[in-house]
Write an enzyme that holds these catalytic residues in place. Structure first.
Site, PDB file in Angstrom:
ATOM      1  N   GLY A 189      -0.880   9.437 114.404  1.00  0.00           N
ATOM      2  CA  GLY A 189      -0.865   8.466 113.310  1.00  0.00           C
ATOM      3  C   GLY A 189      -0.269   8.999 112.030  1.00  0.00           C
ATOM      4  O   GLY A 189       0.155   8.231 111.167  1.00  0.00           O
ATOM      5  N   GLU A 190      -0.198  10.308 111.873  1.00  0.00           N
ATOM      6  CA  GLU A 190       0.326  10.899 110.642  1.00  0.00           C
ATOM      7  C   GLU A 190       1.841  10.753 110.603  1.00  0.00           C
ATOM      8  O   GLU A 190       2.545  11.065 111.575  1.00  0.00           O
ATOM      9  CB  GLU A 190      -0.072  12.373 110.587  1.00  0.00           C
ATOM     10  CG  GLU A 190       0.285  13.048 109.278  1.00  0.00           C
ATOM     11  CD  GLU A 190      -0.151  14.502 109.255  1.00  0.00           C
ATOM     12  OE1 GLU A 190       0.418  15.280 108.477  1.00  0.00           O
ATOM     13  OE2 GLU A 190      -1.053  14.844 110.048  1.00  0.00           O
TER      14      GLU A 190
END
Length: 1380
Positions: free
Chosen positions: A587-588
């Protein structure tokens, strides 16, 4: 003359051809001129309605027919073909005329009026193809059209079979096939006959085309790339003929037929579904093409590429969503390609199993019929001789591939595992497949020509060094293929273990890679990359986080990971889907950026077009696709992006220019219709999508080809079965339990035999597990059933009989592989024993019978088959399920038995006889050590009552005796290797004594009897090693110590055995334990009045002869003799004889001592010849050697001392005299002063002290005067012994440092005896003897100057003072000097 005869014949042939042509021309003209029916719309005058030129050409041909200028074969075929071809192509000719023209054309072709060497043959045959293709049926009815199309089909077939067909171009051949298929399509709505004929013709055309493929030179494949225009060109100087190009085009056409769809209307909507009829037709034709071409397809790259790509892509795609009939045909097609082309189809075959057969068979909700077809397909593959071994080597041993063989085996186990009865057809079918696999492995593993002298032991494969597991070719020439694949399989197992650890702890998992040698130290990024890429079941969240980490090493891993993908030929969204299916995109944003950058670099490097100007363009578009995917498929996004917006958002990203609008539109529609799975779950995918297929084809270009193999090495067969052993055993047992039909029961037993064959090579635990289960089916191990219930069940049910026979057949033929399973076999034996079904002859064999007989059908006296190997197990007969086991089982029905007067009991005995139980144990000499030890353990534990329940003591005694009889029998049969297995037997004997419910009776009683049989057998022959003797006597001692009462109950057997050992085999007793045990048991059994006489005679004989009395057993002889002497009421003369022998035995000590001194002297001289005589003598007379013999002498003295306290005076006196004699023989022992003092302290002083104490004890008793006086006499003799021995050893004793103390001890005892008080029995006579003894000793001491007056020695004064107190009457006599 011959020429004249030949001419009429050739003329007749030419004339016949002319007549035929004339007839056909006339027929065509007649049909054309024939008036039509009144209802017809044709004109009545043919000249008004038909082409006059057409008629004229036919008439012109007629004028030439009977006036040929040369032979018809030399005439240009166009001359006589053109009129007929014109009729066929004419628009205004009725169908009947066309049919007649086609018939004429067919006749011309079949009669082969022209051939490939005729002038203009190529143009003519090409013209025929053109005419057939352009055949017009404008004026016809359906019936006539059917007739014409039938003729067309016949002409096409005849044309392809014509010799001149070799002149056809590739384009012409394709046209013929296309024309035939058009007829097939048009016939769909017509008569069944036309449809069948059209399909048959199509099939025949395919056969003709592809049967020619093996004749085409391989280099022609390079010509297949020429232009179509060149293929169509025909000139007088160049005729190419058809070849690979037409085969490729036709095959491509057949593959495209698999993709034909039909429109189906349902509920007002129209759906597109595959046309099943066309698919089946295409598959039949494809199968025919493959069957006829065989492996020749592999020589033609384009055709092979079509099989690899087009064909298999369609087969896999439609295999998962087709009907049972289509799936069956697909399986047949893949099987055919497997036979001929599997060297080129490694990944395709794996994909077919993974995405079709295995998926259908494991997916819930799939129709039963489809599952049956899928299983049948798998089973058909398994029937191929080398299929399973090739699957295992090519896939299961490759870390990049699935475990195809293991999955197939476990799938068959799952589907055949029965839950309840009756068995379904699917389960029976799956079980048959499982048995095929097991039999295949067993037959091949058992037929290898290995050296029989070196029995195979499957060494464990250890990964001891780092080898890149992603490389699937062996670089080390010294490593053979089998070792290589086994090593790769071991790596694959460790990868799965590493994956297990990785999912729980990332660091531990990666550390395990290094510890297990799957990655070097320091770690290699490529090792981690391939671990992430190809290890199934990894947690994709952890993988994604690791790949997105900014650490330098992680970035290297990400690069290597991305390079494992092959994106060539993929559009961007397909490549991205493939990439993101292997891990979860983190998700980063920074991690996403790093991952997409690596992907973009790889995709740009491998793109096959020039769409993208730079890697940045790919990267930007990837980001855009991710955002589009979220926008289109996130339910929280209400306003969805349109196609125009997507295209607008991606303007000028390609180096300042726009990407093609069509390309972006295609991407948008693909993403909108099918979301990219970004947050994928762990596990393998179950769909073959286009992107995955492209990747598979890219990989297929770089992987190693499919390796053809066979069962050359047993290790692989063993490893294969080991991977499915657990489920297979469980399935086999459950299936046997639920099966009712005799055929299925026999098939189960046959499977048991095959597993036993495989288990010989390191899978003993598997066979043990199987035997444990089958033993339960015998009904003999039911602890809750009475004997009557068990016998009734056994007699009235076929299954227990089959199971019993199977268990003992395994024991007979595969006993080498049995370990813990012996327990179940022994338990069955004991139950048969209780049921009176086991003949005593089972244990009546000896070591001689353990040698295999040369006659395979030799029988023992009991009628049981002898221990020869059953030839059936060498090769398994290829017969049906029923006949496989009938060789072992010949059961009569109950009705037949009753009609013959055979009782149930006799019938049961017949079954047990076929079990050949006696052969099982008579062949134990061939068992390996592990099997023999486990057999012994089972028998010993059963004899001790473990797992047994006895209803009566008699039953227990019989069972224990039976077990011990078997233990003894197998021990005697293996006596030559006794020392290798008996230590384990002895440990088991020790273990049973610790059982909580262990009862030593009758275990120890039966045991000691059997052990003495073994002991006599061991001692009956010379044993170079002492260990067997020690082992057997340890066990014998254990037995009588468990229950000492057996020494009385078994006294007769023990006495006879000991007597036989000491009389016949004493020379073979070599150990201290052996002599100690034998003599001890001789002593103990001698206590029994019935055994006393034999025991004492044996002892007397042993000691009288003296030959076998040695340093080893001397002390035990003394103990044994003493035990006989002290027996109450033992004959006096025997005791005196024994005492005399004991006294004389000192001579043995002297002899041994002198002999050993001589040996030491000779050895010393040989080692150090410079040693002086004095130093050598000092060495020989060192304390060690002499002390050994002095200890033996003191032991003898102590035995005599104890005997001197006997109740009978004669015994006491004889013992003292024997002691006197013993001391008289010690002169040559070179006693030291300390030795002499010890003898006095331990023997003589102790004896006189004990006698004195005993005398005083009697004197205090009432009515014991006789005993007191008798003891006084013995004491007097002992005092005289003391004096005589003192005088004999006086010189040595006087040199002792403790002589003063010693002398005071003598004086103190004399003083005690002088003061002896007999109480009421009067004065003692000892005071009369003491002065004489003192006088004698002191006189000798003075004469030898031992007792003299010295300034520094107070011995004189002390003696003088003591004499004053002891015997004043002799003071003056002995010390006259002190009187003055």
């Amino acid at each position: 003359m011959e020429k004249e005869k030949d001419l009429p014949k050739s003329k007749r042939k030419e004339l016949g051809l002319s007549c035929m042509l004339n007839t056909e021309v006339g027929a065509v003209l007649a049909v054309i001129r024939r008036p039509s029916d009144s209802s017809s719309h044709y004109l009545t005058s043919p000249e008004d309605s038909n082409d006059i030129a057409l008629l004229q050409s036919l008439k012109s041909l007629r004028t030439l027919i009977f006036n040929p200028q040369q032979e018809w074969r030399s005439v240009d075929p166009s001359i006589y073909l053109s009129p007929f071809l014109d009729v066929i192509q004419s628009d205004d000719i009725p169908a009947v005329a066309t049919a007649v023209a086609l018939s004429a054309l067919l006749k011309i072709v079949k009669l082969e009026i022209f051939d490939d060497k005729s002038p203009g043959a190529a143009e003519a045959i090409s013209a025929i193809v053109t005419a057939i293709t352009n055949c017009r049926l404008e004026k016809s009815d359906p019936v006539s059209e059917d007739a014409v199309m039938m003729k067309v089909l016949q002409v096409l077939t005849g044309l392809m079979n014509h010799p001149a067909s070799a002149l056809l171009t590739d384009h012409a051949v394709c046209t013929i096939v296309n024309t035939c298929f058009q007829v097939v399509q048009q016939s769909a709505g017509r008569g069944d006959l036309l449809q069948r004929s059209a399909r048959y013709t199509m099939h025949e055309l395919i056969q003709i085309i592809f049967s020619k493929l093996p004749e085409i030179e391989a280099n022609e494949a390079s010509e297949s790339d020429i232009d179509e225009a060149e293929d169509l060109s025909i000139s007088g100087d160049f005729v190419s003929g058809y070849g690979t190009r037409s085969a490729v085009d036709v095959f491509h056409f057949l593959c495209s037929l698999l993709n034909v769809v039909e429109l189906v209307e349902t509920d007002g909507s129209t759906l597109q579904t595959a046309d099943e009829d066309v698919q089946l037709f295409a598959l039949v034709l494809i199968n025919s093409a493959v069957e006829l071409s065989g492996d020749e397809i592999g020589r033609h790259p384009k055709l092979l590429r079509m099989v690899e790509d087009d064909l298999f892509h369609h087969l896999i795609h439609y295999g998962t969503c087709s009907s049972p009939l289509v799936l069956s045909m697909i399986c047949s097609t893949v099987l055919n390609t497997y036979h001929f082309l599997r060297r080129f189809l490694r990944l395709q075959i794996e994909a077919f199993f993974a995405f079709v057969l295995l998926r259908i068979s494991t997916t819930q909700g799939v129709p039963l019929q489809l599952q049956e077809v899928s299983l049948e397909g798998i089973i058909n593959f398994c029937r191929q001789p080398t299929f399973i071994i090739e699957m295992y080597e090519n896939y299961d041993c490759d870390p990049h591939c699935r475990n195809v063989f293991e999955e197939i085996g476990k799938l068959l186990c799952k589907h055949s595992f029965p839950v309840s009865s009756p068995l379904t057809s699917l389960k029976i079918q799956a079980f048959e497949g499982l048995m095929i696999i097991i039999h295949n492995i067993a037959d091949n593993i058992d037929h290898q020509d290995d050296d029989s002298s070196t029995f195979f032991e499957p060494y464990p494969v250890e990964v001891t060094e780092f080898r890149p597991f992603w490389e699937d070719n062996t670089t080390n020439k010294s490593t053979n293929w089998v070792d290589f694949v086994r090593f790769r399989k071991a790596q694959k197992r460790r990868l799965l273990i590493a994956g297990y650890h990785f999912n729980r702890d990332e660091k531990k998992g990666l550390e395990y890679l290094k510890l297990s040698k799957l990655s070097p130290d320091p770690p290699d990024p490529k090792a981690f990359a391939f671990f992430f890429r190809f290890t199934p079941g990894l947690d994709k969240n952890i993988v994604g986080d690791y790949l997105g980490d900014p650490d330098e090493f992680n970035l290297k891993v990400l690069k290597e990971f991305t390079e494992t993908f092959q994106f060539s030929g993929m559009i961007l969204d397909h490549a991205l889907r493939t990439y993101l299916e292997t891990f979860r995109l983190p998700g980063e944003s920074q991690k996403i950026q790093r991952i997409l950058e690596a992907f973009s670099d790889r995709f740009y490097d491998q793109q096959t077009s020039d769409i993208f100007a730079s890697k940045d363009a790919v990267f930007i578009l990837c980001y855009s696709l991710i955002m589009l995917n979220t926008d289109q498929h996130n339910p929280q996004v209400k306003k969805k992006m349109t196609e125009e917006e997507f295209i607008r958002n991606n303007r000028a990203i390609n180096g300042g220019k726009d990407l093609p609008k069509e390309y972006l539109s295609e991407l948008f529609n693909s993403i909108s219709n099918n979301a990219i799975t970004i947050f994928g779950q762990s596990g393998q995918s179950v769909e073959m999508n286009p992107s995955r297929w492209i990747e598979l084809m890219n990989r297929s270009r770089i992987v190693q080809p499919y390796k053809l193999s066979n069962f050359e090495h047993r290790q692989l067969g063993r490893d294969m079965f080991a991977s499915i052993a657990g489920p297979s055993v469980a399935t086999l047992c459950a299936f046997f339990e639920q099966a009712d039909e005799e055929d299925l029961l026999h098939e189960c037993v046959e499977g048991l035999f095959s597993i036993a064959k495989i288990a010989q090579y390191g899978l003993e635990e598997t066979l043990d597990e199987l035997l444990a289960s089958f033993s339960k089916f015998t009904t003999l191990l039911n602890p809750y059933a009475s004997a009557e219930e068990t016998l009734f069940t056994f007699s009235h049910d076929l299954k227990p009989k089959i199971a019993t026979l199977a268990v003992f057949t395994i024991a007979n033929n595969f006993g080498n592989s049995i370990r813990g399973g012996w327990k179940n076999i022994v338990d069955c034996l004991l139950k048969l024993k209780r049921l009176k079904l086991l003949p005593q002859s089972v244990i009546e064999f000896n070591a001689a019978s353990s040698t295999p007989s040369s006659d395979p059908q030799a029988t023992s006296d009991s009628g049981l088959i002898s221990p020869s190997n059953d030839p059936k197990f060498g090769t398994r007969q290829a017969s049906g399920m029923i006949s496989r086991f009938s060789h072992f089982l010949s059961l009569e029905s109950i009705e037949e038995s009753l009609s013959l007067g055979v009782s149930e009991f006799e019938q049961n005995l017949k079954i047990i006889k076929q079990c050949r139980i006696g052969s099982t144990f008579s062949r134990t000499s061939n068992l390996p050590e592990d099997a023999l030890i486990n057999l012994g353990r089972s028998l010993i534990f059963s004899a001790a009552g473990k797992g047994q329940k006895f209803s009566t003591p008699v039953e227990e005694e019989e069972a224990v005796g039976f077990c011990w009889d078997l233990i003894v029998s197998i021990t005697l049969a293996n006596i030559q290797r006794f020392q290798t297995f008996w230590p384990a037997f002895n440990d088991h004997l020790l273990a049973v004594a610790q059982f909580p419910t262990f009862s030593p009776v009758p275990f120890a009683e039966k045991g000691i009897i059997g052990l003495f049989k073994v002991c006599l057998k061991l001692l009956g022959t010379y044993q170079p090693d002492e260990l067997p003797e020690e082992y057997i006597f340890k066990s014998i001692n254990l037995m009588w110590k468990l229950e000492k009462e057996i020494l009385d109950t078994c006294c007769d057997v023990i006495t006879k055995s000991v007597n036989k050992i000491l009389t016949e085999y004493p020379a073979n007793l070599k150990t201290q334990l052996g002599w100690k045990s034998v003599l001890h048991l001789l002593s103990i059994t001698g206590r029994n009045p019935e055994a006393y006489e034999q025991g004492v005679e044996t002892l007397v004989m042993l000691m009288s002869d003296g030959t076998h009395v040695s340093r080893i057993n001397y002390a035990y002889c003394i103990d044994s003799a003493f035990s006989f002497v002290i027996l109450r009421n033992s004959p006096l003369e025997k005791n005196i004889k024994i005492l005399d022998l004991l006294a004389n035995s000192v001579g043995h000590l002297v002899q041994w001592y002198k002999s050993q001194c001589s040996e030491l002297a000779s050895n010393s001289f040989s080692v150090a010849s410079s040693a002086s005589n004095s130093s050598l003598e000092d060495n020989l007379r060192g304390p060690g050697l002499l002390n050994f013999y002095m200890n033996l002498f003191i032991k003898l003295g102590e035995a005599l001392r104890k005997t001197s306290l006997a109740r009978r005076e004669e015994m006491r006196n004889a013992a003292v005299l024997a002691l006197r004699k013993s001391f008289s023989l010690t002169e040559e022992l070179d006693l030291t002063p300390n030795n002499c003092v010890n003898c006095f302290n331990l023997v003589i002083f102790a004896m006189v002290d004990d006698l004195h104490e005993k005398m005083l004890e009697y004197s205090r008793r009432e009515n014991a005067e006789r005993e007191t006086r008798s003891m006084e006499v013995t004491l007097k003799i002992a005092m005289e012994l003391l004096t005589d021995v003192f005088l004999k050893l006086m010189k040595q004793i006087s040199n002792s440092p403790g002589f003063r103390t010693f002398w005071l001890g003598v004086l103190r005892r004399m003083d005690t005896y002088m003061k002896a008080d007999l109480g009421e029995y009067g004065e003692s006579k000892l005071p009369q003897a003491v002065p004489d003894l003192l006088r004698k000793m002191i006189t000798e001491m003075k004469e030898n100057e031992i007792l003299v007056q010295k300034e520094d020695d107070d011995l004189w004064e002390i003696t003088y003072i003591q004499i004053q107190w002891i015997a004043p009457s002799i003071k003056d006599e002995l010390f006259p000097e002190e009187s003055y």
